[in-house]
Design an enzyme around this catalytic site. Structure first.
Site, PDB file in Angstrom:
ATOM      1  N   THR A  74     -53.543  95.482  61.083  1.00 36.42           N
ATOM      2  CA  THR A  74     -52.157  95.020  61.067  1.00 36.42           C
ATOM      3  C   THR A  74     -51.704  94.649  62.480  1.00 36.42           C
ATOM      4  O   THR A  74     -51.101  93.589  62.687  1.00 36.42           O
ATOM      5  CB  THR A  74     -51.244  96.125  60.488  1.00 36.42           C
ATOM      6  OG1 THR A  74     -51.683  96.427  59.165  1.00 36.42           O
ATOM      7  CG2 THR A  74     -49.801  95.689  60.453  1.00 36.42           C
ATOM      8  N   SER A 200     -60.721  95.215  61.062  1.00 38.08           N
ATOM      9  CA  SER A 200     -60.234  96.594  61.041  1.00 38.08           C
ATOM     10  C   SER A 200     -61.393  97.555  60.809  1.00 38.08           C
ATOM     11  O   SER A 200     -62.252  97.309  59.952  1.00 38.08           O
ATOM     12  CB  SER A 200     -59.210  96.751  59.909  1.00 38.08           C
ATOM     13  OG  SER A 200     -58.881  98.114  59.745  1.00 38.08           O
ATOM     14  N   CYS A 325     -51.107  98.632  48.804  1.00 40.75           N
ATOM     15  CA  CYS A 325     -49.770  98.611  49.397  1.00 40.75           C
ATOM     16  C   CYS A 325     -48.700  98.380  48.351  1.00 40.75           C
ATOM     17  O   CYS A 325     -47.557  98.743  48.551  1.00 40.75           O
ATOM     18  CB  CYS A 325     -49.685  97.512  50.444  1.00 40.75           C
ATOM     19  SG  CYS A 325     -51.147  97.409  51.448  1.00 40.75           S
TER      20      CYS A 325
HETATM   21  C1  LIG Z   1     -56.619  96.459  55.126  1.00 39.68           C
HETATM   22  C2  LIG Z   1     -56.268  95.062  55.508  1.00 39.68           C
HETATM   23  C3  LIG Z   1     -55.434  94.789  56.604  1.00 39.68           C
HETATM   24  C4  LIG Z   1     -54.771  95.874  57.404  1.00 39.68           C
HETATM   25  O1  LIG Z   1     -55.666  96.602  58.192  1.00 39.68           O
HETATM   26  P1  LIG Z   1     -55.197  98.071  58.716  1.00 39.68           P
HETATM   27  O2  LIG Z   1     -56.257  98.455  59.675  1.00 39.68           O
HETATM   28  O3  LIG Z   1     -55.116  98.937  57.513  1.00 39.68           O
HETATM   29  O4  LIG Z   1     -53.878  97.862  59.377  1.00 39.68           O
HETATM   30  C5  LIG Z   1     -55.180  93.481  56.915  1.00 39.68           C
HETATM   31  N1  LIG Z   1     -55.706  92.470  56.207  1.00 39.68           N
HETATM   32  C6  LIG Z   1     -56.521  92.689  55.161  1.00 39.68           C
HETATM   33  C7  LIG Z   1     -57.101  91.531  54.425  1.00 39.68           C
HETATM   34  C8  LIG Z   1     -56.817  93.989  54.773  1.00 39.68           C
HETATM   35  O5  LIG Z   1     -57.598  94.191  53.703  1.00 39.68           O
END
Ligand SMILES: *Cc1c(COP(=O)(O)O)cnc(C)c1O
Length: 391
Positions: A74, A200, A325
């Site tokens: 994020t 991430s 989410c």
């Molecule tokens: C999980 C996810 C995020 C967010 O990543 P975090 O590390 O949880 O903040 C962003 N984009 C996609 C496509 C994701 O699946």
């Protein structure tokens, strides 16, 4: 829960790899130095960070200097979008899609409220973008095109390399949220016109709380978090060494596991889908030809996805309905809505997302129980009974 957990929710978060935990452990205790210190105790930590940066860069075909460690996907997404606007203050337009993760979507919706112009591109029934629309949407005023590499709910893969060429030729920057694509789709950034990419750790078998923003050399960049000179002044805050070490290890493992993701894991996913499609009034969401190997979004008409999840959970099976989410609300997923999935099917959608830790035995266990679950729920569904009664 007496049963062992069958974890089929890897797009929400993934099991921490034992090798990653092992790599991280010394940096929680013994080696607590600060990478910025002048002494060699800190310098040693700076060295392991350098190694991790190289491990990440190697997985995505980047140079180590192009890797910025962040706290999560994020943060990487928000930073990329903010930077594109701040470094091109005369441009006020962003192009993105209706099916992005909230980390991009909500940020862009906020920008729209602040007076920026945002184009949210539609997708078709299969979840694909029309490249003609994309090209037409990019104007002289476009600061950034932000399009995800692979969708977290359906697994649909977008042609981001082609979209990056369009952005480049029209003078806009290109960012891609690749949180779901990294480790499953071969990525060689050196050969593309992609300017920024987010990933991430916790979707790649590290614990939650570490991410990366790739910024191509020469791309104008304005930091989001300001303070010390860490990450060459691009992301302030004392570095989270254990997690950075863990992410480096995870990227090394991901490179080793990429073949298996696309062969054994894909075969498990296909086995699961083949079995589940034998259930009446079921369908796969998302273009089967352009999809991640580990993801299956499947709808069972006239049942509630949440009810299926609870019954699966009682059996120790972890899946999700739409994105993690949005679960907890009864709104169908924004992704399935954008695709025009009928209401009765969108509500009964389940996402299974696999990893290299899954086995055929686990898939067969799910297949053994799903028909009974769907039958029980349909037996008590007035809509289903009405439908079958009227033919
Ligand atoms: C999980 C996810 C995020 C967010 O990543 P975090 O590390 O949880 O903040 C962003 N984009 C996609 C496509 C994701 O699946």
């Amino acid at each position: 829960m007496g049963n062992p957990v069958i974890y089929l929710d890897n797009n929400a978060t993934s099991k921490t790899a034992p090798e990653v935990v092992e790599a991280m452990l010394p940096y929680f205790g013994e080696f607590y130095g600060n990478a910025s210190s002048m002494h060699s105790f800190g310098g040693m930590v700076a060295e392991v960070m350098k190694k991790a940066r190289k491990q990440v860069a190697d997985l995505i075909g980047a140079e180590p200097e192009e890797i910025i460690f962040t706290s999560c996907g994020t943060e990487s997404d928000n930073t990329a979008i903010n930077s594109a606007l701040m470094s091109n203050p005369s441009k006020r337009h962003i192009v993105t899609t209706r099916v992005e993760h909230p980390a991009v979507l909500n940020y862009c919706q906020n920008l729209a409220r602040q007076g920026y112009e945002v184009t949210f591109l539609p997708v078709d029934r299969q979840g694909n973008l029309d490249l003609g629309y994309v090209e037409n949407a990019i104007t002289d005023d476009t600061a950034l095109v932000s399009v995800m590499w692979a969708n977290n709910e359906t697994g649909v893969i977008f042609p981001v390399e082609e979209i990056a060429n369009m952005a480049r030729s029209k003078g806009a920057l290109m960012h891609t949220d690749s949180v779901q694509a990294v480790g499953k789709v071969p990525i060689n950034l050196a050969k593309t016109n992609i300017d920024m990419l987010s990933l991430s750790g916790h979707k790649l078998h590290t614990p939650k709380g570490v991410g990366v923003l790739y910024v191509r050399k020469g791309t104008p960049f304005v930091p989001y978090i300001n303070g010390g000179h860490q990450e060459h002044g691009r992301r302030a805050g004392t570095e989270n060494i254990p997690y950075i070490v863990g992410l480096g290890k995870a990227c090394e493992l991901a490179a080793q596991n990429m073949d298996e993701e696309n062969t054994r894991v894909k075969a498990l996913r296909d086995r699961l889908e083949k079995g589940l499609l034998k259930i009446q009034a079921s369908m796969i969401n998302g273009d089967p030809m352009h999809r991640l190997p580990n993801t299956s979004s499947i709808s069972f008409e006239y049942v509630e996805g949440e009810s299926i999840l609870l019954m699966l959970s009682d059996l120790g099976i972890c899946a999700s309905s739409g994105s993690a989410c949005t679960s907890g609300s009864l709104e169908p997923s924004h992704v399935l809505r954008a695709m025009g999935v009928p209401f009765t099917a969108a509500h009964g959608s389940i996402r299974f997302s696999l990893s290299v830790y899954n086995t055929e035995k686990e898939i067969d266990y799910v297949l053994e129980h799903m028909p009974g679950i769907i039958k029980r729920l349909r037996d008590i569904s007035p809509f289903w009974n009405q439908k079958t009664a009227t033919g």
